[in-house]
Scaffold this motif. Structure first.
Motif, PDB file in Angstrom:
ATOM      1  N   ARG A  95       0.713  -1.271   0.046  1.00  0.00           N
ATOM      2  CA  ARG A  95       0.020  -0.107  -0.094  1.00  0.00           C
ATOM      3  C   ARG A  95       0.697   1.143   0.029  1.00  0.00           C
ATOM      4  N   ASP A  96       1.879   1.508   0.927  1.00  0.00           N
ATOM      5  CA  ASP A  96       2.704   2.594   1.184  1.00  0.00           C
ATOM      6  C   ASP A  96       3.456   2.969  -0.150  1.00  0.00           C
ATOM      7  N   GLN A  97       4.214   1.760  -0.629  1.00  0.00           N
ATOM      8  CA  GLN A  97       4.860   2.007  -1.909  1.00  0.00           C
ATOM      9  C   GLN A  97       3.779   2.284  -3.210  1.00  0.00           C
ATOM     10  N   LEU A  98       2.638   1.906  -3.517  1.00  0.00           N
ATOM     11  CA  LEU A  98       1.831   2.052  -4.330  1.00  0.00           C
ATOM     12  C   LEU A  98       1.466   3.528  -4.274  1.00  0.00           C
ATOM     13  N   VAL A  99       1.042   3.939  -3.206  1.00  0.00           N
ATOM     14  CA  VAL A  99       0.601   5.474  -2.845  1.00  0.00           C
ATOM     15  C   VAL A  99       1.692   6.270  -3.226  1.00  0.00           C
ATOM     16  N   ALA A 100       2.864   6.010  -3.024  1.00  0.00           N
ATOM     17  CA  ALA A 100       4.107   6.841  -3.545  1.00  0.00           C
ATOM     18  C   ALA A 100       4.434   6.853  -4.774  1.00  0.00           C
ATOM     19  N   LEU A 101       4.320   5.688  -5.528  1.00  0.00           N
ATOM     20  CA  LEU A 101       4.290   5.610  -6.645  1.00  0.00           C
ATOM     21  C   LEU A 101       3.071   6.537  -7.678  1.00  0.00           C
ATOM     22  N   ARG A 102       1.956   6.308  -7.043  1.00  0.00           N
ATOM     23  CA  ARG A 102       1.074   7.296  -7.717  1.00  0.00           C
ATOM     24  C   ARG A 102       1.338   8.607  -7.639  1.00  0.00           C
ATOM     25  N   SER A 103       1.774   9.207  -6.651  1.00  0.00           N
ATOM     26  CA  SER A 103       2.404  10.627  -6.517  1.00  0.00           C
ATOM     27  C   SER A 103       3.341  10.916  -7.584  1.00  0.00           C
ATOM     28  N   LEU A 104       4.301   9.994  -7.580  1.00  0.00           N
ATOM     29  CA  LEU A 104       5.203  10.230  -8.799  1.00  0.00           C
ATOM     30  C   LEU A 104       4.945  10.397  -9.883  1.00  0.00           C
ATOM     31  N   PHE A 105       4.049   9.526 -10.308  1.00  0.00           N
ATOM     32  CA  PHE A 105       3.731   9.287 -11.873  1.00  0.00           C
ATOM     33  C   PHE A 105       2.628  10.307 -11.946  1.00  0.00           C
TER      34      PHE A 105
END
Length: 311
Positions: A95-105
């Motif tokens: 969950r945490d890594q996907l949230v951060a990746l969504r912010s980046l992209f």
């Protein structure tokens, strides 16, 4: 005098250089721009706290390192790459890594660095919370023993009896106390004062009056620093006495709400009414109480399903 020039490098810059070692040059440049926007804000985004920025970059870094083996820029990353990567993760890490990746992209898409956001339509999913566990008497006893002043004893009671948050305790005003009707208003909700909280409140008010008789501060809880001002006491000062204990103020607050669910039944509507909880939080306490009650029932029964009698 204006003659000192501080040419030391900020710690954030040193940290950023260190954390961006490894990714391909194009990916590193894009990740650095995104990180700086997180910290400083932009035309369509507010600045984040530095601790949040550290978390976000640390969470996307493993994926960036993996994709740098075959890509030079973020625009080359496709949806299958993201899905393949997150399949290796589980629970809060996913969950945490996907949230951060969504912010980046999402940032890269807004700024024209890629044509399609590869994280779109990939659901983060609902976080799977574990069953909340009640505190044991020994843990509570150690916290009670650590509360040695009128202020800390009152603070502990507000968390353990009224499930008040640290910030709510700090914001209490003298006008929130109604001694005649034995009531206390916490975050807009009126709470009845039982004998113990009432005694601790009276002890604190007497101590407050004797220690700072001329203070103009109208907050209920004050200390040496705030007695000469009108500001509230800090969260750090309020929680200091319980720091390092198993039963911190936050754990005591959670334990009180869990106790209510165990005593009166796992009814989220009742919990929401008593403590002002939102729907999801009330459901979490109710689910934990239900699981604990079921476990207690199973442990009290024999393998055949009959309750164990006396030896």
């Amino acid at each position: 005098m204006g003659i000192f020039e501080d040419d030391s490098e900020p710690s954030f810059e040193r940290w950023l250089v260190e954390r961006l070692k490894g990714p391909a040059p194009g990916i590193r440049w894009e990740a650095e721009r995104w990180t700086r926007v997180l910290r400083d804000g932009g035309p369509r985004s507010l600045p984040r706290r530095e601790g949040t920025v550290w978390l976000y970059l640390n969470r996307v870094r493993p994926a960036l390192l993996e994709w740098s083996d075959r890509y030079d820029h973020l625009r080359e990353v496709i949806r299958d790459d993201v899905r393949t990567y997150i399949k290796t993760l589980h629970g809060h890490q996913r969950r945490d890594q996907l949230v951060a990746l969504r912010s980046l992209f999402s940032w890269a898409k807004r700024n024209g660095l890629l044509f399609r956001n590869p994280t779109s339509r990939i659901k983060v999913g609902q976080y799977e919370y574990g069953v909340l566990q009640p505190l044991v008497p020994a843990q509570v006893g150690r916290s009670v023993a650590a509360a040695t002043t009128p202020a800390t004893r009152l603070i502990l009671a507000l968390a353990a009896v009224h499930a008040a948050r640290v910030a709510q305790i700090g914001m209490l005003m003298l006008d929130d106390v109604d001694l005649g009707n034995r009531r206390l208003t916490i975050a807009g909700r009126v709470r009845p004062l039982d004998d113990l909280p009432l005694k601790l409140l009276l002890d604190w008010l007497e101590h407050r009056r004797n220690r700072w008789p001329s203070t103009a501060n109208l907050h209920l809880l004050i200390n040496n620093q705030t007695a000469t001002r009108t500001s509230r006491a800090s969260n750090h000062w309020i929680s200091a006495s319980m720091r390092g204990q198993d039963a911190t103020l936050e754990r005591l607050r959670v334990d009180r709400q869990l106790e209510e669910a165990l005593t009166h039944g796992p009814d989220p509507l009742h919990l929401a009414e008593v403590f002002g909880l939102d729907e999801k939080t009330a459901m979490r306490y109710a689910d934990s109480a239900r699981a604990l009650l079921e476990q207690a029932t199973e442990h009290s029964a024999s393998p055949s399903g009959k309750e164990l009698g006396p030896n």
